[in-house]
Design a protein around this motif. Structure first.
Motif, PDB file in Angstrom:
ATOM      1  N   ALA A 186      20.635  38.592 -31.099  1.00 17.35           N
ATOM      2  CA  ALA A 186      20.873  38.062 -32.442  1.00 17.35           C
ATOM      3  C   ALA A 186      22.294  37.538 -32.575  1.00 17.35           C
ATOM      4  O   ALA A 186      22.542  36.527 -33.237  1.00 17.35           O
ATOM      5  CB  ALA A 186      20.592  39.137 -33.486  1.00 17.35           C
ATOM      6  N   GLY A 187      23.233  38.235 -31.904  1.00 15.12           N
ATOM      7  CA  GLY A 187      24.629  37.825 -31.983  1.00 15.12           C
ATOM      8  C   GLY A 187      24.924  36.498 -31.325  1.00 15.12           C
ATOM      9  O   GLY A 187      25.908  35.833 -31.665  1.00 15.12           O
ATOM     10  N   ILE A 188      24.083  36.077 -30.378  1.00 20.20           N
ATOM     11  CA  ILE A 188      24.287  34.771 -29.732  1.00 20.20           C
ATOM     12  C   ILE A 188      23.335  33.724 -30.311  1.00 20.20           C
ATOM     13  O   ILE A 188      23.132  32.662 -29.715  1.00 20.20           O
ATOM     14  CB  ILE A 188      24.140  34.860 -28.200  1.00 20.20           C
ATOM     15  CG1 ILE A 188      22.750  35.349 -27.793  1.00 20.20           C
ATOM     16  CG2 ILE A 188      25.215  35.769 -27.609  1.00 20.20           C
ATOM     17  CD1 ILE A 188      22.490  35.295 -26.280  1.00 20.20           C
ATOM     18  N   GLY A 189      22.751  34.041 -31.465  1.00 26.42           N
ATOM     19  CA  GLY A 189      21.986  33.042 -32.187  1.00 26.42           C
ATOM     20  C   GLY A 189      20.497  33.032 -31.977  1.00 26.42           C
ATOM     21  O   GLY A 189      19.805  32.127 -32.468  1.00 26.42           O
ATOM     22  N   LYS A 190      19.949  34.012 -31.288  1.00 24.87           N
ATOM     23  CA  LYS A 190      18.506  34.047 -31.067  1.00 24.87           C
ATOM     24  C   LYS A 190      17.824  34.578 -32.327  1.00 24.87           C
ATOM     25  O   LYS A 190      18.274  35.547 -32.933  1.00 24.87           O
ATOM     26  CB  LYS A 190      18.156  34.921 -29.864  1.00 24.87           C
ATOM     27  CG  LYS A 190      18.823  34.458 -28.569  1.00 24.87           C
ATOM     28  CD  LYS A 190      18.459  33.023 -28.228  1.00 24.87           C
ATOM     29  CE  LYS A 190      19.111  32.580 -26.917  1.00 24.87           C
ATOM     30  NZ  LYS A 190      18.824  31.161 -26.614  1.00 24.87           N
ATOM     31  N   ARG A 191      16.725  33.959 -32.708  1.00 26.80           N
ATOM     32  CA  ARG A 191      16.083  34.298 -33.980  1.00 26.80           C
ATOM     33  C   ARG A 191      14.580  34.576 -33.865  1.00 26.80           C
ATOM     34  O   ARG A 191      14.032  35.314 -34.669  1.00 26.80           O
ATOM     35  CB  ARG A 191      16.284  33.149 -34.983  1.00 26.80           C
ATOM     36  CG  ARG A 191      17.745  32.883 -35.352  1.00 26.80           C
ATOM     37  CD  ARG A 191      18.296  34.045 -36.173  1.00 26.80           C
ATOM     38  NE  ARG A 191      19.706  33.834 -36.543  1.00 26.80           N
ATOM     39  CZ  ARG A 191      20.724  34.356 -35.884  1.00 26.80           C
ATOM     40  NH1 ARG A 191      20.515  35.090 -34.794  1.00 26.80           N
ATOM     41  NH2 ARG A 191      21.961  34.147 -36.283  1.00 26.80           N
ATOM     42  N   SER A 192      13.904  33.981 -32.875  1.00 28.31           N
ATOM     43  CA  SER A 192      12.445  34.078 -32.789  1.00 28.31           C
ATOM     44  C   SER A 192      12.051  34.747 -31.480  1.00 28.31           C
ATOM     45  O   SER A 192      12.314  34.211 -30.400  1.00 28.31           O
ATOM     46  CB  SER A 192      11.812  32.689 -32.872  1.00 28.31           C
ATOM     47  OG  SER A 192      12.190  32.048 -34.084  1.00 28.31           O
ATOM     48  N   PHE A 193      11.425  35.917 -31.577  1.00 29.67           N
ATOM     49  CA  PHE A 193      11.150  36.734 -30.406  1.00 29.67           C
ATOM     50  C   PHE A 193       9.648  36.818 -30.121  1.00 29.67           C
ATOM     51  O   PHE A 193       8.840  37.030 -31.025  1.00 29.67           O
ATOM     52  CB  PHE A 193      11.672  38.158 -30.618  1.00 29.67           C
ATOM     53  CG  PHE A 193      13.167  38.274 -30.642  1.00 29.67           C
ATOM     54  CD1 PHE A 193      13.857  38.831 -29.571  1.00 29.67           C
ATOM     55  CD2 PHE A 193      13.901  37.835 -31.739  1.00 29.67           C
ATOM     56  CE1 PHE A 193      15.232  38.946 -29.592  1.00 29.67           C
ATOM     57  CE2 PHE A 193      15.281  37.947 -31.771  1.00 29.67           C
ATOM     58  CZ  PHE A 193      15.952  38.497 -30.692  1.00 29.67           C
ATOM     59  N   ALA A 194       9.307  36.686 -28.855  1.00 29.32           N
ATOM     60  CA  ALA A 194       7.986  37.040 -28.353  1.00 29.32           C
ATOM     61  C   ALA A 194       8.162  38.266 -27.470  1.00 29.32           C
ATOM     62  O   ALA A 194       9.238  38.491 -26.907  1.00 29.32           O
ATOM     63  CB  ALA A 194       7.383  35.883 -27.563  1.00 29.32           C
ATOM     64  N   ALA A 195       7.106  39.058 -27.338  1.00 29.98           N
ATOM     65  CA  ALA A 195       7.202  40.271 -26.527  1.00 29.98           C
ATOM     66  C   ALA A 195       5.899  40.526 -25.800  1.00 29.98           C
ATOM     67  O   ALA A 195       4.807  40.303 -26.346  1.00 29.98           O
ATOM     68  CB  ALA A 195       7.559  41.472 -27.397  1.00 29.98           C
ATOM     69  N   LEU A 196       6.005  40.996 -24.573  1.00 29.63           N
ATOM     70  CA  LEU A 196       4.858  41.383 -23.762  1.00 29.63           C
ATOM     71  C   LEU A 196       5.208  42.702 -23.096  1.00 29.63           C
ATOM     72  O   LEU A 196       6.102  42.769 -22.249  1.00 29.63           O
ATOM     73  CB  LEU A 196       4.551  40.298 -22.720  1.00 29.63           C
ATOM     74  CG  LEU A 196       3.331  40.512 -21.816  1.00 29.63           C
ATOM     75  CD1 LEU A 196       2.072  40.762 -22.631  1.00 29.63           C
ATOM     76  CD2 LEU A 196       3.138  39.303 -20.897  1.00 29.63           C
TER      77      LEU A 196
END
Length: 401
Positions: A186-196
């Motif tokens: 989140a701190g480096i700008g990531k906003r949309s997560f997928a997970a497996l």
């Protein structure tokens, strides 16, 4: 209780011999210091029946008695790990100048009954705190004995369900890995997560931590979430089809399994070079570093420099390699030695053990929560063919990023 100690004060820190201050346990820090072991089930197993029980022994001659319960006679790698952890405990005593503690070492043979008996013996002999046991199933009977004597337990299990009142886990918990990598992403700008994730006990714990961590970030969301058991094909296809709306893909499994998961995603049409891959300390594995698909992926783990320095000293002293969890025994002994030196009669009271500023150990900063689990200050590592490369160091105090 006195306020947090100033780590820069000569009076407040242990005086290790032959090693630098950073490699010994720091003790209580003032405000402004698996990993392959980050699994829910214990990574050590008994292969066959336990050997003959080892007789109780004593290490150190201090006035403060400390019980230590390990599966010393357990079969397989459990017994090997226990012997390595015992050596690490003895090394901590040797490297902490004039520790005022006496370790009462008990063999539980890897059984709950053995742990209960060891705890009873240690308490009868005057133990003020108990270190161990290693297996989750052995923690409750140990805790039952210890609570009746108002004695705290610092156990080495990776199963957070056995933590609780007066029972603290000094281990590598998946929750810390997940919280750190989500915070960093989140701190480096990531906003949309997928997970497996795997459909097993480890995956269940990681799932809860992941969803909680994302929910705490109002700007972040989960766009795809799937779990797999034996066959990854269907779940990998579902995630691959959703990656267009994600900027980060979270994979949490051990080395061989996470490589197989990445391969399944590629076979399902996912272009893993167009998304930031993130994971947990289980990525610290040669199979991961050798995977072309996972190059550039990020994972949270203890800064490896602490273990490397520890392992070098261990090899010099014992002529063998330590198990990865040996640092837990070292840190536990150094912690109780530091508290015995600085905290007076309340040295092992809950408000001392759960001091919010935490402690500094071989694997970096850690602190116990009131629920008995722990929080660790972890580094963020990048996967490269030569091994993990740090992209963000461990925090120097809790609250830092």
């Amino acid at each position: 209780m006195a306020g947090p100690l100033d780590p820069n004060s000569a009076a407040s820190r242990p005086e290790p011999t032959r090693i630098g201050r950073r490699t010994a346990l720091g003790l209580l820090l003032g405000a402004p210091l698996l990993s392959a072991c980050s699994s829910v089930s214990n990574p050590f197993e008994q292969a066959g029946p336990a050997g003959p029980p080892q007789q109780p022994t004593v290490a150190g001659n201090g006035q403060v008695k400390v019980g230590m319960i390990l599966p010393l006679s357990a079969a397989g790698n459990a017994g090997v790990a226990a012997q390595s952890m015992r050596h690490a405990a003895e090394m901590a005593l040797a490297e902490f100048q004039n520790p005022n503690i006496q370790l009462l070492i008990k063999d539980d043979a890897g059984s709950p009954q053995g742990a209960q008996q060891g705890a009873q013996q240690a308490c009868d002999e005057g133990a003020e705190i108990i270190l161990g046991p290693l297996f989750a199933g052995s923690v409750p009977p140990t805790a039952q004995v210890a609570r009746a004597r108002n004695v705290s337990v610092i156990a080495f299990s990776t199963d957070s369900s056995v933590a609780g009142r007066g029972v603290y886990l000094l281990s590598f918990l998946p929750e810390s890995d997940v919280n750190r990598i989500v915070e960093y992403s989140a701190g480096i700008g990531k906003r949309s997560f997928a997970a497996l994730l795997p459909d097993n006990a480890y995956g269940t714990v990681v799932e809860g931590a992941f969803k909680s961590a994302i929910s705490r970030k109002g700007s972040c969301r989960i766009v795809a979430f799937e779990k797999y058991s034996g066959d990854r094909t269907a779940s990998a296809r579902a995630v691959a089809q959703s990656l267009g709306g994600a900027d980060t893909l979270f994979l949490a499994d051990d080395g061989d399994a996470v490589v197989a998961t990445a391969d399944a995603l590629t076979a399902a049409g996912a272009n893993l070079r167009n998304i930031q891959l993130v994971g947990t300390g289980l990525w610290d594995n040669p199979r991961v570093y050798g995977s072309a698909s996972l190059q550039g992926g990020l994972y949270a783990a203890p800064d490896p420099s602490g273990f490397r320095a520890f392992a070098g000293r261990y090899r010099t002293r014992f002529g063998s390699e330590p198990v990865r969890t040996a640092t837990l025994a070292y840190d536990a002994v150094a912690l109780v030695a530091a508290l015995a030196r600085t905290q007076g009669p309340q040295r092992f009271a809950p408000d001392v053990l759960t001091n919010a500023s935490g402690f500094a150990g071989i694997d970096g900063l850690f602190r116990f929560r009131t629920d008995g689990t722990n929080e660790r200050g972890l580094a963020v590592m990048r996967v490269a063919s030569a091994g993990g490369q740090a992209v963000a160091g461990s925090p120097k105090s809790f609250g830092a990023t």
